[in-house]
Scaffold this motif. Structure first.
Motif, PDB file in Angstrom:
ATOM      1  N   THR A  55       0.901  -1.253  -0.056  1.00  0.00           N
ATOM      2  CA  THR A  55       0.049  -0.057  -0.044  1.00  0.00           C
ATOM      3  C   THR A  55       0.892   1.239  -0.062  1.00  0.00           C
ATOM      4  N   PRO A  56       1.883   1.407  -0.948  1.00  0.00           N
ATOM      5  CA  PRO A  56       2.436   2.465  -1.080  1.00  0.00           C
ATOM      6  C   PRO A  56       1.735   3.899  -1.143  1.00  0.00           C
ATOM      7  N   GLY A  57       2.482   4.840   0.029  1.00  0.00           N
ATOM      8  CA  GLY A  57       1.844   6.200  -0.034  1.00  0.00           C
ATOM      9  C   GLY A  57       0.738   6.086   1.172  1.00  0.00           C
ATOM     10  N   HIS A  58       0.175   4.943   1.491  1.00  0.00           N
ATOM     11  CA  HIS A  58      -1.087   5.001   2.401  1.00  0.00           C
ATOM     12  C   HIS A  58      -0.756   5.530   3.814  1.00  0.00           C
ATOM     13  N   PHE A  59       0.572   5.048   4.444  1.00  0.00           N
ATOM     14  CA  PHE A  59       0.723   5.407   5.807  1.00  0.00           C
ATOM     15  C   PHE A  59       1.773   6.545   5.794  1.00  0.00           C
TER      16      PHE A  59
END
Length: 195
Positions: A55-59
């Protein structure tokens, strides 16, 4: 539960990105073909340390650091049939104190759990290793693992190795999140950041 659903086995999810309408899931099917499908949402059920890459960029950075820091326990389990029940052991589960052996977590006496779990007069044990020891022996052949575990168990139940009828080795590569001091505080902070 799966009736009417499009179920694909052997698929690998590569990436999940949030979109204005939900998510875009990029995945590779069992034949190696890459796909991207849109959905209203997605439930991610993966090891925590793998989620940031899915989930790149989600956290934000601190949550991503927490997830990447998670370590999972390993365990080697040796199911052991013995020709006689260990004398004097009436418990179903026994933890082994570290001074007795730091590498064996404990053992269960399956024959003490309920009648019929082992033939009359015989015993059935499941012997479990500690994570650190599992990491050392998990790739060893079954005979090496068997000999090493039995040598340790002979300190706990003298003569056990002389009664072994059969063994079956299982290797559990990821069991549960490895707890450490401060983990639950960090988990609470992670959850608060997601709210």
């Amino acid at each position: 539960l799966a009736a009417g659903k499009d179920i694909r086995l052997g698929a690998t999810v590569e990436e999940i990105r949030e979109t204005a309408d939900g998510v875009a899931v990029t995945w590779t099917d069992a034949g190696g073909a890459k796909h991207t499908d849109d959905a209203a949402g997605c439930v991610v059920t993966a090891r925590g340390d793998l989620i940031p890459d899915l989930t790149p960029g989600h956290f934000e950075a601190e949550s991503e650091r927490f997830l990447r820091s998670l370590r999972y326990t390993k365990c080697v389990v040796m199911n052991t049939g013995v020709t006689r029940k260990p004398a004097g052991v009436i418990a179903s589960v026994t933890n082994i104190p570290e001074p007795v052996d730091p590498d064996i977590m404990g053992f269960t006496c399956e024959h003490n759990k309920a009648p019929g779990r082992a033939p009359d007069g015989k015993g059935l044990l499941a012997i479990l290793t500690m994570t650190e020891y599992a990491e050392q022996i998990i790739d060893c052949d079954d005979d090496t693992v068997r000999d090493a575990i039995l040598a340790r168990m002979d300190k706990v139940i003298p003569g056990l190795s002389d009664t072994v009828d059969y063994t079956r080795i299982s290797r559990w590569n990821e069991v549960i999140v490895y707890s450490r001091p401060g983990l639950y505080k960090e988990l609470g902070q992670f959850q608060a950041r997601q709210a």
